[in-house]
Design a protein around this motif. Structure first.
Motif, mmCIF file in Angstrom:
data_model
loop_
_atom_site.group_PDB
_atom_site.id
_atom_site.type_symbol
_atom_site.label_atom_id
_atom_site.label_comp_id
_atom_site.label_asym_id
_atom_site.label_seq_id
_atom_site.Cartn_x
_atom_site.Cartn_y
_atom_site.Cartn_z
ATOM 1 N N LYS A 83 0.789 -1.303 -0.018
ATOM 2 C CA LYS A 83 -0.040 0.182 0.092
ATOM 3 C C LYS A 83 0.839 1.257 0.163
ATOM 4 O O LYS A 83 0.433 2.248 -0.716
ATOM 5 N N SER A 84 2.082 1.358 0.631
ATOM 6 C CA SER A 84 2.900 2.277 0.686
ATOM 7 C C SER A 84 3.513 2.549 -0.499
ATOM 8 O O SER A 84 4.295 3.808 -0.923
ATOM 9 N N ALA A 85 3.637 1.561 -1.392
ATOM 10 C CA ALA A 85 4.152 1.800 -3.061
ATOM 11 C C ALA A 85 3.422 2.188 -4.020
ATOM 12 O O ALA A 85 3.715 2.421 -5.328
ATOM 13 N N SER A 86 1.884 2.076 -3.758
ATOM 14 C CA SER A 86 0.826 2.459 -4.789
ATOM 15 C C SER A 86 0.461 3.820 -4.535
ATOM 16 O O SER A 86 0.369 4.257 -3.634
ATOM 17 N N THR A 87 -0.171 4.594 -5.657
ATOM 18 C CA THR A 87 -0.322 5.817 -5.396
ATOM 19 C C THR A 87 -1.846 6.150 -4.637
ATOM 20 O O THR A 87 -1.816 7.071 -3.902
ATOM 21 N N ASP A 88 -2.487 5.152 -4.905
ATOM 22 C CA ASP A 88 -3.772 5.377 -4.096
ATOM 23 C C ASP A 88 -3.853 4.198 -2.553
ATOM 24 O O ASP A 88 -4.988 4.189 -2.176
ATOM 25 N N GLY A 89 -2.841 3.736 -2.328
ATOM 26 C CA GLY A 89 -2.985 2.958 -1.031
ATOM 27 C C GLY A 89 -3.250 1.505 -1.300
ATOM 28 O O GLY A 89 -3.608 0.656 -0.514
ATOM 29 N N SER A 90 -3.405 1.050 -2.530
ATOM 30 C CA SER A 90 -3.953 -0.191 -2.830
ATOM 31 C C SER A 90 -2.884 -1.271 -2.918
ATOM 32 O O SER A 90 -1.729 -0.911 -2.879
ATOM 33 N N THR A 91 -3.129 -2.346 -2.365
ATOM 34 C CA THR A 91 -2.281 -3.495 -2.329
ATOM 35 C C THR A 91 -2.520 -4.369 -3.650
ATOM 36 O O THR A 91 -3.725 -4.694 -3.921
ATOM 37 N N MET A 92 -1.507 -4.693 -4.366
ATOM 38 C CA MET A 92 -1.756 -5.342 -5.543
ATOM 39 C C MET A 92 -0.857 -6.602 -5.553
ATOM 40 O O MET A 92 0.330 -6.525 -5.229
ATOM 41 N N ILE A 93 -1.377 -8.050 -5.979
ATOM 42 C CA ILE A 93 -0.468 -9.169 -6.228
ATOM 43 C C ILE A 93 -0.909 -9.642 -7.369
ATOM 44 O O ILE A 93 -1.983 -9.955 -7.766
ATOM 45 N N THR A 94 0.017 -10.180 -8.008
ATOM 46 C CA THR A 94 -0.146 -11.029 -9.234
ATOM 47 C C THR A 94 0.671 -12.302 -9.076
ATOM 48 O O THR A 94 1.807 -12.283 -8.322
ATOM 49 N N TYR A 95 0.232 -13.374 -9.710
ATOM 50 C CA TYR A 95 1.030 -14.673 -9.591
ATOM 51 C C TYR A 95 0.804 -15.398 -10.714
ATOM 52 O O TYR A 95 -0.364 -15.481 -11.309
ATOM 53 N N ALA A 106 -11.189 -15.848 7.599
ATOM 54 C CA ALA A 106 -11.717 -16.136 6.213
ATOM 55 C C ALA A 106 -10.461 -15.890 5.294
ATOM 56 O O ALA A 106 -9.683 -14.932 5.340
ATOM 57 N N VAL A 107 -10.614 -16.759 4.228
ATOM 58 C CA VAL A 107 -9.536 -16.860 3.173
ATOM 59 C C VAL A 107 -10.365 -16.793 1.823
ATOM 60 O O VAL A 107 -11.261 -17.639 1.510
ATOM 61 N N VAL A 108 -9.782 -16.121 1.020
ATOM 62 C CA VAL A 108 -10.222 -16.198 -0.430
ATOM 63 C C VAL A 108 -8.951 -16.425 -1.273
ATOM 64 O O VAL A 108 -8.077 -15.577 -1.219
ATOM 65 N N GLY A 109 -8.906 -17.404 -2.014
ATOM 66 C CA GLY A 109 -7.660 -17.573 -2.846
ATOM 67 C C GLY A 109 -6.425 -18.128 -1.739
ATOM 68 O O GLY A 109 -6.583 -18.906 -0.894
ATOM 69 N N LEU A 110 -5.446 -17.126 -1.814
ATOM 70 C CA LEU A 110 -4.420 -17.130 -1.043
ATOM 71 C C LEU A 110 -4.189 -15.985 -0.102
ATOM 72 O O LEU A 110 -3.305 -15.798 0.566
ATOM 73 N N MET A 111 -5.544 -15.106 0.289
ATOM 74 C CA MET A 111 -5.467 -14.198 0.829
ATOM 75 C C MET A 111 -6.575 -14.149 2.047
ATOM 76 O O MET A 111 -7.929 -14.485 1.517
ATOM 77 N N ASN A 112 -6.160 -13.714 3.175
ATOM 78 C CA ASN A 112 -7.139 -13.747 4.248
ATOM 79 C C ASN A 112 -7.905 -12.180 4.270
ATOM 80 O O ASN A 112 -7.747 -11.452 3.678
ATOM 81 N N GLU A 113 -8.836 -12.420 5.079
ATOM 82 C CA GLU A 113 -9.761 -11.261 5.311
ATOM 83 C C GLU A 113 -8.951 -9.812 5.960
ATOM 84 O O GLU A 113 -9.426 -8.640 5.742
ATOM 85 N N HIS A 114 -7.773 -10.061 6.170
ATOM 86 C CA HIS A 114 -7.042 -8.990 6.408
ATOM 87 C C HIS A 114 -5.905 -8.627 5.475
ATOM 88 O O HIS A 114 -5.050 -7.617 5.712
#
Length: 123
Positions: free
Chosen positions: A32-44, A89-97
């Motif tokens: 979030k600190s590396a994106s301009t809008d505070g988003s967290t992005m993960i690709t795999y 709770a988990v969706v894919g490989l990411m939890n609710e936090h």
């Protein structure tokens, strides 16, 4: 990271994969600190047939003494590990936090392998 710079990095990586036919998984992770809008992005990307399916596992509370069975892909039980009191709770490989797991495989060091170990990459 600025959007143009990120796009350049992603494009360069994709071209490298196409040209050199990479034999390993690849991740791009933006905090979030590396994106301009505070988003967290993960690709795999996954070069194997064992890519996890996108599924939802609800949060749950567990009793003392509960355990989780570790199975092979064929459903054979390898063993059990103690369950924690609460799972998120988990969706894919990411939890609710928004805590996520990523990996990039490599051959590894043979002297670190334990053929009798309970957990491995696939489990």
């Amino acid at each position: 990271m600025k959007r143009g710079c990120l796009l350049t990095v992603i494009t360069s990586a994709m071209m490298t994969v196409c040209i050199h036919q990479a034999t390993a998984c690849t991740n791009f992770m933006v905090t979030k600190s590396a994106s301009t809008d505070g988003s967290t992005m993960i690709t795999y990307t996954c070069d194997g047939e064992f890519h996890p399916h996108l599924e939802y596992t609800p949060a749950a509370d567990h009793n003392a003494g509960d355990s989780v069975e570790i199975e092979t892909w064929r459903g054979d039980i390898r063993g059990k590990v103690a369950q924690v009191p609460h799972t998120f709770a988990v969706v894919g490989l990411m939890n609710e936090h928004q805590l996520a797991i990523g990996e990039t495989t490599f051959g590894g060091r043979e002297e670190m392998e334990n053929p009798d170990g309970l957990l491995n990459y696939w489990t």
